[in-house]
Design a protein around this motif. Structure first.
Motif, PDB file in Angstrom:
ATOM      1  N   MET A   1       0.859  -1.174   0.000  1.00 55.22           N
ATOM      2  CA  MET A   1       0.000   0.000   0.000  1.00 55.22           C
ATOM      3  C   MET A   1       0.904   1.235   0.000  1.00 55.22           C
ATOM      4  O   MET A   1       1.986   1.227   0.605  1.00 55.22           O
ATOM      5  CB  MET A   1      -0.889   0.036   1.243  1.00 55.22           C
ATOM      6  CG  MET A   1      -1.917  -1.072   1.307  1.00 55.22           C
ATOM      7  SD  MET A   1      -3.397  -0.649   0.352  1.00 55.22           S
ATOM      8  CE  MET A   1      -4.446  -2.053   0.803  1.00 55.22           C
ATOM      9  N   ARG A   2       0.453   2.299  -0.653  1.00 54.16           N
ATOM     10  CA  ARG A   2       1.204   3.545  -0.727  1.00 54.16           C
ATOM     11  C   ARG A   2       0.293   4.692  -0.294  1.00 54.16           C
ATOM     12  O   ARG A   2      -0.934   4.567  -0.356  1.00 54.16           O
ATOM     13  CB  ARG A   2       1.695   3.795  -2.158  1.00 54.16           C
ATOM     14  CG  ARG A   2       2.437   2.658  -2.765  1.00 54.16           C
ATOM     15  CD  ARG A   2       2.695   2.853  -4.254  1.00 54.16           C
ATOM     16  NE  ARG A   2       3.579   3.973  -4.526  1.00 54.16           N
ATOM     17  CZ  ARG A   2       3.897   4.378  -5.770  1.00 54.16           C
ATOM     18  NH1 ARG A   2       3.373   3.773  -6.819  1.00 54.16           N
ATOM     19  NH2 ARG A   2       4.723   5.393  -5.952  1.00 54.16           N
ATOM     20  N   MET A   3       0.891   5.817   0.077  1.00 51.78           N
ATOM     21  CA  MET A   3       0.075   6.930   0.546  1.00 51.78           C
ATOM     22  C   MET A   3       0.727   8.264   0.183  1.00 51.78           C
ATOM     23  O   MET A   3       1.930   8.441   0.312  1.00 51.78           O
ATOM     24  CB  MET A   3      -0.118   6.824   2.064  1.00 51.78           C
ATOM     25  CG  MET A   3      -0.942   7.932   2.679  1.00 51.78           C
ATOM     26  SD  MET A   3      -1.446   7.586   4.399  1.00 51.78           S
ATOM     27  CE  MET A   3       0.145   7.411   5.214  1.00 51.78           C
ATOM     28  N   ALA A   4      -0.090   9.204  -0.266  1.00 51.88           N
ATOM     29  CA  ALA A   4       0.331  10.581  -0.513  1.00 51.88           C
ATOM     30  C   ALA A   4      -0.789  11.496  -0.039  1.00 51.88           C
ATOM     31  O   ALA A   4      -1.951  11.077   0.073  1.00 51.88           O
ATOM     32  CB  ALA A   4       0.631  10.817  -1.989  1.00 51.88           C
ATOM     33  N   ALA A   5      -0.454  12.748   0.251  1.00 47.85           N
ATOM     34  CA  ALA A   5      -1.462  13.679   0.749  1.00 47.85           C
ATOM     35  C   ALA A   5      -1.094  15.096   0.344  1.00 47.85           C
ATOM     36  O   ALA A   5       0.053  15.392   0.000  1.00 47.85           O
ATOM     37  CB  ALA A   5      -1.582  13.578   2.273  1.00 47.85           C
ATOM     38  N   ALA A   6      -2.084  15.966   0.413  1.00 51.89           N
ATOM     39  CA  ALA A   6      -1.869  17.374   0.118  1.00 51.89           C
ATOM     40  C   ALA A   6      -0.912  17.985   1.137  1.00 51.89           C
ATOM     41  O   ALA A   6      -0.850  17.561   2.286  1.00 51.89           O
ATOM     42  CB  ALA A   6      -3.202  18.121   0.143  1.00 51.89           C
TER      43      ALA A   6
ATOM     44  N   ALA B   1      -3.948  22.155   9.854  1.00 54.47           N
ATOM     45  CA  ALA B   1      -5.000  22.428   8.875  1.00 54.47           C
ATOM     46  C   ALA B   1      -5.579  21.128   8.342  1.00 54.47           C
ATOM     47  O   ALA B   1      -4.935  20.075   8.369  1.00 54.47           O
ATOM     48  CB  ALA B   1      -4.451  23.268   7.735  1.00 54.47           C
ATOM     49  N   ASP B   2      -6.818  21.199   7.843  1.00 48.71           N
ATOM     50  CA  ASP B   2      -7.454  20.023   7.271  1.00 48.71           C
ATOM     51  C   ASP B   2      -6.813  19.651   5.939  1.00 48.71           C
ATOM     52  O   ASP B   2      -6.452  20.532   5.138  1.00 48.71           O
ATOM     53  CB  ASP B   2      -8.950  20.272   7.053  1.00 48.71           C
ATOM     54  CG  ASP B   2      -9.720  20.318   8.355  1.00 48.71           C
ATOM     55  OD1 ASP B   2      -9.127  20.027   9.413  1.00 48.71           O
ATOM     56  OD2 ASP B   2     -10.915  20.655   8.310  1.00 48.71           O
ATOM     57  N   LEU B   3      -6.685  18.357   5.713  1.00 53.76           N
ATOM     58  CA  LEU B   3      -6.166  17.865   4.437  1.00 53.76           C
ATOM     59  C   LEU B   3      -7.243  17.943   3.366  1.00 53.76           C
ATOM     60  O   LEU B   3      -8.377  17.513   3.585  1.00 53.76           O
ATOM     61  CB  LEU B   3      -5.703  16.410   4.573  1.00 53.76           C
ATOM     62  CG  LEU B   3      -4.364  16.144   5.251  1.00 53.76           C
ATOM     63  CD1 LEU B   3      -4.100  14.651   5.299  1.00 53.76           C
ATOM     64  CD2 LEU B   3      -3.236  16.849   4.523  1.00 53.76           C
ATOM     65  N   ASP B   4      -6.882  18.449   2.205  1.00 55.32           N
ATOM     66  CA  ASP B   4      -7.812  18.474   1.078  1.00 55.32           C
ATOM     67  C   ASP B   4      -7.974  17.088   0.471  1.00 55.32           C
ATOM     68  O   ASP B   4      -9.060  16.729   0.015  1.00 55.32           O
ATOM     69  CB  ASP B   4      -7.326  19.446   0.001  1.00 55.32           C
ATOM     70  CG  ASP B   4      -7.349  20.890   0.467  1.00 55.32           C
ATOM     71  OD1 ASP B   4      -8.219  21.232   1.294  1.00 55.32           O
ATOM     72  OD2 ASP B   4      -6.485  21.664   0.020  1.00 55.32           O
ATOM     73  N   TRP B   5      -6.873  16.341   0.420  1.00 58.64           N
ATOM     74  CA  TRP B   5      -6.944  15.021  -0.200  1.00 58.64           C
ATOM     75  C   TRP B   5      -5.873  14.088   0.351  1.00 58.64           C
ATOM     76  O   TRP B   5      -4.833  14.521   0.817  1.00 58.64           O
ATOM     77  CB  TRP B   5      -6.814  15.104  -1.722  1.00 58.64           C
ATOM     78  CG  TRP B   5      -5.560  15.782  -2.225  1.00 58.64           C
ATOM     79  CD1 TRP B   5      -5.409  17.095  -2.547  1.00 58.64           C
ATOM     80  CD2 TRP B   5      -4.270  15.164  -2.475  1.00 58.64           C
ATOM     81  NE1 TRP B   5      -4.119  17.344  -2.969  1.00 58.64           N
ATOM     82  CE2 TRP B   5      -3.409  16.190  -2.939  1.00 58.64           C
ATOM     83  CE3 TRP B   5      -3.784  13.869  -2.351  1.00 58.64           C
ATOM     84  CZ2 TRP B   5      -2.083  15.941  -3.284  1.00 58.64           C
ATOM     85  CZ3 TRP B   5      -2.450  13.615  -2.673  1.00 58.64           C
ATOM     86  CH2 TRP B   5      -1.627  14.650  -3.148  1.00 58.64           C
ATOM     87  N   VAL B   6      -6.189  12.815   0.282  1.00 61.60           N
ATOM     88  CA  VAL B   6      -5.243  11.729   0.562  1.00 61.60           C
ATOM     89  C   VAL B   6      -5.443  10.674  -0.523  1.00 61.60           C
ATOM     90  O   VAL B   6      -6.585  10.356  -0.868  1.00 61.60           O
ATOM     91  CB  VAL B   6      -5.477  11.094   1.947  1.00 61.60           C
ATOM     92  CG1 VAL B   6      -4.550   9.894   2.149  1.00 61.60           C
ATOM     93  CG2 VAL B   6      -5.266  12.111   3.061  1.00 61.60           C
ATOM     94  N   VAL B   7      -4.364  10.152  -1.051  1.00 62.69           N
ATOM     95  CA  VAL B   7      -4.421   9.076  -2.042  1.00 62.69           C
ATOM     96  C   VAL B   7      -3.811   7.822  -1.434  1.00 62.69           C
ATOM     97  O   VAL B   7      -2.700   7.861  -0.906  1.00 62.69           O
ATOM     98  CB  VAL B   7      -3.675   9.452  -3.333  1.00 62.69           C
ATOM     99  CG1 VAL B   7      -3.520   8.233  -4.248  1.00 62.69           C
ATOM    100  CG2 VAL B   7      -4.402  10.567  -4.068  1.00 62.69           C
ATOM    101  N   ILE B   8      -4.541   6.736  -1.507  1.00 58.72           N
ATOM    102  CA  ILE B   8      -4.036   5.429  -1.075  1.00 58.72           C
ATOM    103  C   ILE B   8      -3.882   4.553  -2.311  1.00 58.72           C
ATOM    104  O   ILE B   8      -4.835   4.368  -3.074  1.00 58.72           O
ATOM    105  CB  ILE B   8      -4.986   4.749  -0.078  1.00 58.72           C
ATOM    106  CG1 ILE B   8      -5.223   5.653   1.133  1.00 58.72           C
ATOM    107  CG2 ILE B   8      -4.413   3.392   0.349  1.00 58.72           C
ATOM    108  CD1 ILE B   8      -4.001   5.955   1.957  1.00 58.72           C
ATOM    109  N   GLY B   9      -2.687   4.030  -2.499  1.00 64.55           N
ATOM    110  CA  GLY B   9      -2.410   3.184  -3.652  1.00 64.55           C
ATOM    111  C   GLY B   9      -2.230   1.731  -3.266  1.00 64.55           C
ATOM    112  O   GLY B   9      -1.774   1.416  -2.166  1.00 64.55           O
TER     113      GLY B   9
END
Length: 243
Positions: free
Chosen positions: A106-111, A117-125
């Motif tokens: 699994m992989r992860m990236a975020a704004a 501050a609140d995160l706009d987005w998170v991507v889980i691969g």
């Protein structure tokens, strides 16, 4: 051509072809602005690769456990579709273990946001090998495996992807309704080497010690001698698609 897949409500799929990387594509689309729940995937004879875009609207420490929800969702999905003797576990850094051998990750990236501050987005691969690198020499690397070598030759990767999104949604809903306790309880039974020595490299830095447990945000408690270090989930975030 990959047949059109069916995803649960609030999720929508986008299929890629060739060598296109769903994780990189998802990060780009999230940065530019797109709908949360977008599932970008590329299914080839050799591998299943997919990424889901989330819009958590929470600070980073509260948002990143979505990785854990995706891991538990994947275990539930593969557990439902694979033969009963197939076991699924995870290393804290996101590596997937099938029958105790590495089988993708699994992989992860975020704004990028200001602290608190609140995160706009998170991507889980998700990256999952379906066939061995060299079909002529299966079992050549006993510490690494693929679904074919673990008795899952007939498993439809498209159905697995659909099931992953469904089970992940179930855990996200439980998280929203009941807090992190149920997710933590489930994941503790799946994480590898808790209470044992571990070694890993994160963001170019090596870490070693005894994996003592996790904090309330799933950060690793790593003991080295008399000292205990907290490794937050944010160490798993990738920059520019690389970790």
């Amino acid at each position: 051509m990959t047949p059109e897949l069916t995803f649960p409500p609030l999720f929508q799929g986008e299929a890629l072809t060739g060598a296109a990387d769903p994780f990189a594509k998802a990060c780009t689309q999230a940065l530019l602005g797109c709908d949360a729940g977008t599932v970008i995937y590329n299914i080839t004879p050799d591998a299943l690769k997919a990424a889901i875009i989330f819009a958590p609207e929470r600070p980073m420490t509260e948002a990143l456990p979505v990785l854990i929800a995706c891991e538990v969702g994947f275990q539930n999905a593969l557990g439902a579709l694979a033969p009963p003797e197939v076991s699924v576990h995870f290393r804290w850094d996101g590596e997937i273990l099938v029958n105790n051998a590495r089988c993708g990750r699994m992989r992860m990236a975020a704004a990028e946001v200001a602290k608190g501050a609140d995160l706009d987005w998170v991507v889980i691969g998700l990256e999952l090998p379906l066939l061995p690198p060299d079909p002529e020499t299966p079992g050549l690397t006993p510490d690494q495996t693929c679904l074919f070598e673990e008795g899952c030759a007939d498993l439809d990767p498209g159905l697995l992807l659909e099931a992953w999104t469904r089970h992940t949604l179930v855990w996200i809903n439980r998280w929203s309704d009941e807090g992190l306790r149920p997710l933590s309880t489930e994941w503790r039974g799946l994480v590898d080497k808790m209470g044992e020595p571990v070694e890993m490299t994160l963001a170019g830095q090596s870490y070693s010690g005894t994996f003592m447990g996790i904090d309330e945000s799933f950060g690793m408690l790593l003991r080295q001698g008399d000292d205990t270090q907290l490794l937050p989930l944010s160490l798993l975030l990738e920059q520019g698609g690389e970790r």
